[in-house]
Design a protein around this motif. Structure first.
Motif, PDB file in Angstrom:
ATOM      1  N   ALA A  86       1.034  -1.186  -0.071  1.00 15.14           N
ATOM      2  CA  ALA A  86       0.210   0.225  -0.054  1.00 15.14           C
ATOM      3  C   ALA A  86       1.105   1.267  -0.061  1.00 15.14           C
ATOM      4  CB  ALA A  86      -1.001   0.118   1.646  1.00 15.14           C
ATOM      5  N   ALA A  87       0.250   2.464  -0.517  1.00  9.60           N
ATOM      6  CA  ALA A  87       1.384   3.703  -0.713  1.00  9.60           C
ATOM      7  C   ALA A  87      -0.041   4.870  -0.090  1.00  9.60           C
ATOM      8  CB  ALA A  87       1.676   4.016  -2.000  1.00  9.60           C
ATOM      9  N   VAL A  88       0.461   5.801   0.452  1.00 10.25           N
ATOM     10  CA  VAL A  88      -0.441   7.175   1.313  1.00 10.25           C
ATOM     11  C   VAL A  88      -0.002   7.733   0.980  1.00 10.25           C
ATOM     12  CG1 VAL A  88      -1.127   8.124   3.346  1.00 10.25           C
ATOM     13  CG2 VAL A  88      -0.461   5.501   3.451  1.00 10.25           C
ATOM     14  N   LEU A  89      -1.094   8.497   0.200  1.00  8.46           N
ATOM     15  CA  LEU A  89      -0.391   9.528  -0.665  1.00  8.46           C
ATOM     16  C   LEU A  89      -1.665  10.363  -0.540  1.00  8.46           C
ATOM     17  CD1 LEU A  89      -1.178   9.145  -4.180  1.00  8.46           C
ATOM     18  CD2 LEU A  89      -1.790   7.982  -3.333  1.00  8.46           C
ATOM     19  N   LYS A  90      -1.097  12.173  -1.412  1.00  8.33           N
ATOM     20  CA  LYS A  90      -1.268  13.194  -0.944  1.00  8.33           C
ATOM     21  C   LYS A  90      -2.308  12.867  -2.382  1.00  8.33           C
ATOM     22  CE  LYS A  90      -2.851  17.678  -0.289  1.00  8.33           C
ATOM     23  NZ  LYS A  90      -2.082  18.303   0.092  1.00  8.33           N
ATOM     24  N   ASN A  91      -3.725  13.314  -1.939  1.00 11.41           N
ATOM     25  CA  ASN A  91      -4.862  13.185  -3.121  1.00 11.41           C
ATOM     26  C   ASN A  91      -4.635  14.490  -4.224  1.00 11.41           C
ATOM     27  OD1 ASN A  91      -7.206  13.480  -4.945  1.00 11.41           O
ATOM     28  ND2 ASN A  91      -8.973  12.995  -2.997  1.00 11.41           N
ATOM     29  N   PRO A  92      -4.335  13.661  -5.378  1.00 11.13           N
ATOM     30  CA  PRO A  92      -3.964  15.253  -6.339  1.00 11.13           C
ATOM     31  C   PRO A  92      -5.189  16.057  -6.899  1.00 11.13           C
ATOM     32  CG  PRO A  92      -3.866  12.633  -7.267  1.00 11.13           C
ATOM     33  CD  PRO A  92      -4.175  12.773  -5.782  1.00 11.13           C
ATOM     34  N   TRP A  93      -5.873  15.859  -6.818  1.00 11.41           N
ATOM     35  CA  TRP A  93      -7.453  16.855  -6.550  1.00 11.41           C
ATOM     36  C   TRP A  93      -8.164  17.451  -5.430  1.00 11.41           C
ATOM     37  CZ3 TRP A  93      -7.387  11.833  -8.216  1.00 11.41           C
ATOM     38  CH2 TRP A  93      -7.216  11.158  -9.619  1.00 11.41           C
ATOM     39  N   ALA A  94      -7.237  16.795  -4.140  1.00  8.28           N
ATOM     40  CA  ALA A  94      -7.470  17.403  -2.655  1.00  8.28           C
ATOM     41  C   ALA A  94      -7.539  19.526  -3.068  1.00  8.28           C
ATOM     42  CB  ALA A  94      -6.612  17.099  -1.521  1.00  8.28           C
ATOM     43  N   LEU A 116     -10.496  14.480 -15.015  1.00 10.37           N
ATOM     44  CA  LEU A 116      -9.407  13.871 -13.848  1.00 10.37           C
ATOM     45  C   LEU A 116      -7.607  13.716 -14.513  1.00 10.37           C
ATOM     46  CD1 LEU A 116     -11.864  12.252 -11.304  1.00 10.37           C
ATOM     47  CD2 LEU A 116     -11.019  14.514 -11.367  1.00 10.37           C
ATOM     48  N   ARG A 117      -7.958  13.002 -16.022  1.00 10.91           N
ATOM     49  CA  ARG A 117      -7.059  12.120 -16.971  1.00 10.91           C
ATOM     50  C   ARG A 117      -5.739  13.365 -16.703  1.00 10.91           C
ATOM     51  NH1 ARG A 117      -9.934  11.806 -22.578  1.00 10.91           N
ATOM     52  NH2 ARG A 117     -10.463  14.787 -21.472  1.00 10.91           N
ATOM     53  N   PRO A 118      -5.411  13.986 -16.559  1.00  8.61           N
ATOM     54  CA  PRO A 118      -4.080  14.631 -16.076  1.00  8.61           C
ATOM     55  C   PRO A 118      -3.493  13.769 -14.948  1.00  8.61           C
ATOM     56  CG  PRO A 118      -5.506  16.283 -16.884  1.00  8.61           C
ATOM     57  CD  PRO A 118      -6.235  15.005 -16.447  1.00  8.61           C
ATOM     58  N   GLU A 119      -4.272  14.009 -13.985  1.00  7.95           N
ATOM     59  CA  GLU A 119      -3.728  13.959 -12.987  1.00  7.95           C
ATOM     60  C   GLU A 119      -3.193  11.942 -12.873  1.00  7.95           C
ATOM     61  OE1 GLU A 119      -4.715  17.916 -12.132  1.00  7.95           O
ATOM     62  OE2 GLU A 119      -5.683  15.781 -13.110  1.00  7.95           O
ATOM     63  N   ILE A 120      -4.199  11.622 -13.544  1.00  7.12           N
ATOM     64  CA  ILE A 120      -4.064   9.701 -13.697  1.00  7.12           C
ATOM     65  C   ILE A 120      -2.765   8.819 -14.501  1.00  7.12           C
ATOM     66  CG2 ILE A 120      -5.314   7.958 -14.342  1.00  7.12           C
ATOM     67  CD1 ILE A 120      -8.199   9.609 -14.203  1.00  7.12           C
ATOM     68  N   ALA A 121      -2.882  10.390 -15.118  1.00  9.63           N
ATOM     69  CA  ALA A 121      -1.722  10.145 -16.608  1.00  9.63           C
ATOM     70  C   ALA A 121      -0.659   9.818 -15.143  1.00  9.63           C
ATOM     71  CB  ALA A 121      -1.479  10.614 -17.625  1.00  9.63           C
ATOM     72  N   GLU A 122      -0.404  11.191 -14.861  1.00 13.25           N
ATOM     73  CA  GLU A 122       0.959  11.488 -14.211  1.00 13.25           C
ATOM     74  C   GLU A 122       1.572  11.034 -13.266  1.00 13.25           C
ATOM     75  OE1 GLU A 122       1.375  15.734 -12.798  1.00 13.25           O
ATOM     76  OE2 GLU A 122       1.437  16.103 -15.143  1.00 13.25           O
TER      77      GLU A 122
END
Length: 200
Positions: A33-41, A49-55
């Motif tokens: 598991a990885a705990v990450l900052k929500n890129p859309w927060a 949402l596609r740009p962040e999905i691709a990154e």
């Protein structure tokens, strides 16, 4: 890194006895598991949402797949597999879904273990210490019920309200004393074509 990862976690569970009887071989279940900052927060409603999905998704797929393979020893050793994501309470379930329901994420794992089946999945929203449920199925045979398993775990401090937990799961082996039959037996008993189960 595109993903702002706070920490990773490797969970390993080995079952030696089930139902009071020794397992023919130990069942090993692994979760990475990885705990990450929500890129859309903090951005309100984001339409695309596609740009962040691709990154972010490819990086997570590669990272978590590597963690699973290191513990399992090889892709061939993995028999059951699945994925999960839990978004924090300030996020949308769509944010959790976005990072795991993309080939940019799942194909890293699928190709590494030589799988044919789709990845079983779970996507939910919850606070820190929320249940993380990773359903598993046989990587090559969706009707093989011995590998219908669920990894259950939690991370005491994650996800924070503005975070997402993304996880992959694996099993080495199936349920120790599998005795409920497979989907194909049901199809035959019900008079359906077991060779073409998708037709039912």
């Amino acid at each position: 890194m595109a993903a702002s990862i706070r920490k990773t976690l490797l969970h390993v569970e080995t079952t030696l006895i089930e139902g009071g009887k020794a397992a023919p071989q130990p069942l090993v279940m692994i979760a990475a598991a990885a705990v990450l900052k929500n890129p859309w927060a903090g951005r309100g409603f984001v339409e695309d949402l596609r740009p962040e999905i691709a990154e972010v998704a490819p990086e997570l797929g590669a990272l978590l797949t590597g963690m699973i393979l290191e513990r399992a020893g090889s892709g061939e050793a993995v028999e059951g597999y699945g994925k999960s994501a839990v978004v924090g309470t300030d996020g949308e379930v769509e944010h959790a879904s976005a990072l795991i329901h993309t080939l940019r994420f799942g194909n890293h794992y699928r190709h590494a273990v030589g799988a044919k089946s789709y990845l079983a999945f779970c996507n939910t929203r919850g606070p820190a210490n929320a249940p993380i449920m990773i359903p598993l199925m046989d990587k090559n045979d969706g009707g093989r019920r011995s590998h219908y398993l669920t990894i259950q775990m939690a991370i005491p401090d994650a996800p924070a309200a503005d975070e997402i937990v993304v996880a992959l799961g694996a099993s080495i082996g199936g349920r120790p004393h599998h005795r409920i039959g497979d989907r194909y037996q049901d199809l035959q008993e019900l008079g359906h074509d077991a060779e073409n189960p998708a037709a039912v």
